[in-house]
Design a protein around this motif. Structure first.
Motif, PDB file in Angstrom:
ATOM      1  N   ASP A  69       0.831  -1.224   0.000  1.00 61.37           N
ATOM      2  CA  ASP A  69       0.000   0.000   0.000  1.00 61.37           C
ATOM      3  C   ASP A  69       0.860   1.266   0.000  1.00 61.37           C
ATOM      4  N   ILE A  70       2.171   1.080   0.103  1.00 59.38           N
ATOM      5  CA  ILE A  70       3.047   2.261   0.197  1.00 59.38           C
ATOM      6  C   ILE A  70       3.688   2.515  -1.155  1.00 59.38           C
ATOM      7  N   ASN A  71       3.224   3.580  -1.791  1.00 61.45           N
ATOM      8  CA  ASN A  71       3.738   3.905  -3.117  1.00 61.45           C
ATOM      9  C   ASN A  71       4.675   5.109  -2.984  1.00 61.45           C
ATOM     10  N   ILE A  72       5.965   4.854  -3.183  1.00 63.79           N
ATOM     11  CA  ILE A  72       6.958   5.919  -2.989  1.00 63.79           C
ATOM     12  C   ILE A  72       7.458   6.408  -4.340  1.00 63.79           C
ATOM     13  N   ASN A  73       7.508   7.723  -4.507  1.00 59.71           N
ATOM     14  CA  ASN A  73       8.208   8.229  -5.689  1.00 59.71           C
ATOM     15  C   ASN A  73       8.841   9.591  -5.433  1.00 59.71           C
ATOM     16  N   PHE A  74       9.772   9.959  -6.292  1.00 53.92           N
ATOM     17  CA  PHE A  74      10.479  11.232  -6.159  1.00 53.92           C
ATOM     18  C   PHE A  74      10.047  12.153  -7.300  1.00 53.92           C
ATOM     19  N   SER A  83      15.181  16.368  -5.496  1.00 54.77           N
ATOM     20  CA  SER A  83      13.868  15.734  -5.582  1.00 54.77           C
ATOM     21  C   SER A  83      13.199  15.672  -4.219  1.00 54.77           C
ATOM     22  N   ASP A  84      11.881  15.872  -4.208  1.00 55.24           N
ATOM     23  CA  ASP A  84      11.087  15.679  -2.993  1.00 55.24           C
ATOM     24  C   ASP A  84      10.521  14.269  -3.026  1.00 55.24           C
ATOM     25  N   ILE A  85      10.348  13.702  -1.839  1.00 60.88           N
ATOM     26  CA  ILE A  85       9.789  12.350  -1.782  1.00 60.88           C
ATOM     27  C   ILE A  85       8.287  12.405  -1.517  1.00 60.88           C
ATOM     28  N   TYR A  86       7.555  11.531  -2.208  1.00 57.47           N
ATOM     29  CA  TYR A  86       6.087  11.467  -2.077  1.00 57.47           C
ATOM     30  C   TYR A  86       5.684  10.066  -1.631  1.00 57.47           C
ATOM     31  N   VAL A  87       4.710  10.004  -0.730  1.00 60.73           N
ATOM     32  CA  VAL A  87       4.122   8.719  -0.355  1.00 60.73           C
ATOM     33  C   VAL A  87       2.647   8.787  -0.715  1.00 60.73           C
ATOM     34  N   ASN A  88       2.234   7.889  -1.573  1.00 55.83           N
ATOM     35  CA  ASN A  88       0.855   7.842  -2.058  1.00 55.83           C
ATOM     36  C   ASN A  88       0.358   9.236  -2.465  1.00 55.83           C
ATOM     37  N   GLY A  89       1.230   9.969  -3.181  1.00 60.49           N
ATOM     38  CA  GLY A  89       0.842  11.268  -3.728  1.00 60.49           C
ATOM     39  C   GLY A  89       1.062  12.454  -2.795  1.00 60.49           C
ATOM     40  N   ASP A  90       1.384  12.205  -1.512  1.00 62.00           N
ATOM     41  CA  ASP A  90       1.617  13.318  -0.577  1.00 62.00           C
ATOM     42  C   ASP A  90       3.103  13.604  -0.451  1.00 62.00           C
ATOM     43  N   MET A  91       3.446  14.883  -0.537  1.00 58.93           N
ATOM     44  CA  MET A  91       4.849  15.274  -0.369  1.00 58.93           C
ATOM     45  C   MET A  91       5.183  15.214   1.128  1.00 58.93           C
TER      46      MET A  91
END
Ligand code: DC
Length: 231
Positions: A69-74, A83-91
């Motif tokens: 359920d944890i979707n991580i992206n930069f 780059s900022d890190i996002y978890v499920n679309g939240d910065m």
């Protein structure tokens, strides 16, 4: 500088300026910078917010079950030049750097399933080279064949003082003693955990920046980089 786009692996102790150094190198070379500690912090934040950590005791089963359920992206933030890190679309760049997350991240990063998921993501992100990745196991586990491996360290009190300045400048109410204890206990946890402990890869070069300015570190880097890529 040389056109060959290599992988630069930077490992070392917490709070010794790895990210600042890695970010500066990436900007200099036009490489992507990946802060893998931010990924472990992001999983820790999610676990804290979703009841899988109590008093810094991580519930491994719960965390393992929530990994999908944890979707991580930069996403690159031009204002920060990183780059900022996002978890499920939240910065979550700010939220992951609190002392609460720092205190619990060792418990989460010692879970095998967490490491397997994040290592696979990191390998995919760095596959094509042109990347500077910082963490604890980059030169030993994630990219054992990286062309340039740097092992960074600095005196524990020097590191605590730097971190203290950073957090108090942001208005965080923390004491130097608390930060020092966190630095020392994370060193211990990072170096003694069963899976992928922090250690210097045999072919890594050591950078002790206790008494070095950022400029001096960059001069040191330029020499090492040229030695490796042979400009
Ligand atoms: O680099 P940092 O201090 O933000 O990292 C936070 C924590 O994540 C650190 O205590 C150890 C863990 N970590 C790890 O186990 N492996 C990595 N590649 C990066 C960080």
């Amino acid at each position: 500088m040389n056109n060959k786009r290599i992988i630069i692996a930077i490992d070392g102790h917490s709070s010794c300026g790895k990210s600042t150094f890695a970010k500066a190198i990436a900007a200099r070379l036009g490489y992507i910078f990946i802060d893998t500690g931010a990924m472990y912090r992001a999983v820790t934040l999610y676990a804290l917010e979703n009841g899988a950590i109590e008093s810094c005791i991580a519930n491994e089963q719960k965390i393992e079950a929530m990994l999908d359920d944890i979707n991580i992206n930069f996403r690159f933030n031009p204002e920060r030049g990183a780059s900022d890190i996002y978890v499920n679309g939240d910065m979550v760049e700010g939220k992951i750097r609190t002392i609460e997350v720092s205190n619990c991240v060792s418990a989460v990063s010692s879970i095998g399933a967490v490491r397997r998921k994040l290592v696979a993501m990191q390998q995919a992100m760095g596959r094509d080279g042109g990347v500077v990745m910082d963490g604890r196991d980059i030169g030993t586990v994630v990219f054992p064949d990286a062309e340039l491996k740097i092992y960074m360290t600095a005196d524990a009190m020097v590191r605590a003082e730097r971190r203290y300045k950073e957090l108090t400048a942001k208005g965080d109410n923390v004491s130097l003693e608390e930060i020092y204890e966190n630095v020392v206990s994370r060193d211990h946890a990072d170096m003694t955990r069963a899976i992928s402990p922090l250690r210097k890869a045999e072919d890594a070069i050591v950078l002790d920046n206790s008494h070095m300015s950022v400029e001096e570190q960059m001069e040191w880097f330029d020499r090492e980089y040229q030695r490796v890529v042979g400009c």
